[in-house]
Motif scaffolding. Structure first.
Motif, short mmCIF file in Angstrom:
data_model
loop_
_atom_site.label_atom_id
_atom_site.label_comp_id
_atom_site.label_asym_id
_atom_site.label_seq_id
_atom_site.Cartn_x
_atom_site.Cartn_y
_atom_site.Cartn_z
N TYR A 174 -61.21 26.66 -56.07
CA TYR A 174 -60.06 27.59 -56.06
C TYR A 174 -60.00 28.38 -54.98
O TYR A 174 -61.19 29.06 -54.77
N LYS A 175 -58.92 28.68 -54.41
CA LYS A 175 -58.94 29.70 -53.15
C LYS A 175 -58.75 30.99 -54.14
O LYS A 175 -59.30 31.85 -53.51
N THR A 176 -58.08 31.12 -55.00
CA THR A 176 -57.77 32.34 -55.97
C THR A 176 -58.15 31.56 -57.51
O THR A 176 -58.27 30.42 -57.53
N SER A 177 -57.96 32.60 -58.44
CA SER A 177 -58.08 32.03 -59.88
C SER A 177 -57.05 30.94 -60.29
O SER A 177 -57.14 30.48 -60.96
N MET A 178 -55.86 31.11 -59.45
CA MET A 178 -54.86 30.19 -59.96
C MET A 178 -54.32 29.05 -58.90
O MET A 178 -53.96 28.24 -59.24
N GLU A 179 -55.13 29.23 -57.68
CA GLU A 179 -54.79 28.36 -56.72
C GLU A 179 -55.81 27.26 -56.26
O GLU A 179 -57.07 27.69 -55.59
N PRO A 180 -55.85 25.86 -56.80
CA PRO A 180 -57.05 25.02 -56.41
C PRO A 180 -56.80 24.71 -54.72
O PRO A 180 -55.70 24.68 -54.26
N PHE A 181 -57.87 23.98 -54.48
CA PHE A 181 -58.00 23.40 -53.18
C PHE A 181 -58.74 21.97 -53.09
O PHE A 181 -59.41 21.91 -54.06
N ASP A 182 -58.30 21.26 -52.23
CA ASP A 182 -59.15 19.94 -52.14
C ASP A 182 -59.00 19.73 -50.68
O ASP A 182 -58.11 19.34 -49.85
N SER A 183 -60.20 20.07 -49.98
CA SER A 183 -60.23 20.05 -48.43
C SER A 183 -61.08 18.76 -48.07
O SER A 183 -62.01 18.47 -48.60
#
Length: 119
Positions: A99-108
């Motif tokens: 998660y970049k923030t508590s609400m924004e996931p990432f998959d890099s």
């Protein structure tokens, strides 16, 4: 989130290589990190994956030969590859999820590093 891979190269059958991948950028939480590979003409496949709790999962073709590990404090994952075979030749990609923030996931994904097993 950016992933920088290193450690690929040319190795003889039976040899060893160690790949590393470092994650950087804004991260609220880094969960799983892992490695996938893609050989010419084939689909991308799982090599190994490790969670933040150090639970691991390996592709059937590498079990017993490859070992994945990570240093959480450095947001870095490693792949130790032993007893390499011709069929391990592929581009290896690092993957990280969180998660970049508590609400924004990432998959890099990383840019990929070439591993060539040849005599």
């Amino acid at each position: 989130v950016q992933l920088v891979e290193s450690g690929g190269g040319l190795v003889q059958p039976g040899g060893s290589l160690r790949l590393s991948c470092a994650a950087s950028g804004t991260m609220f939480r880094l969960n799983g990190m892992g490695w996938y590979r893609q050989a010419p003409g084939k689909q991308r496949e799982l090599v190994a994956f490790i969670t933040s709790a150090a639970t691991t999962n390996y592709g059937d073709s590498v079990k017993g030969r490859f070992t994945i590990s990570r240093i959480n404090a450095q947001d870095t994952v490693y792949l130790q590859m032993n007893s390499l075979k011709h069929e391990d030749t592929a581009v290896y990609y690092c993957n990280a999820q969180g998660y970049k923030t508590s609400m924004e996931p990432f998959d890099s994904w990383g840019q990929g590093t070439q591993v060539t097993v040849s005599s």
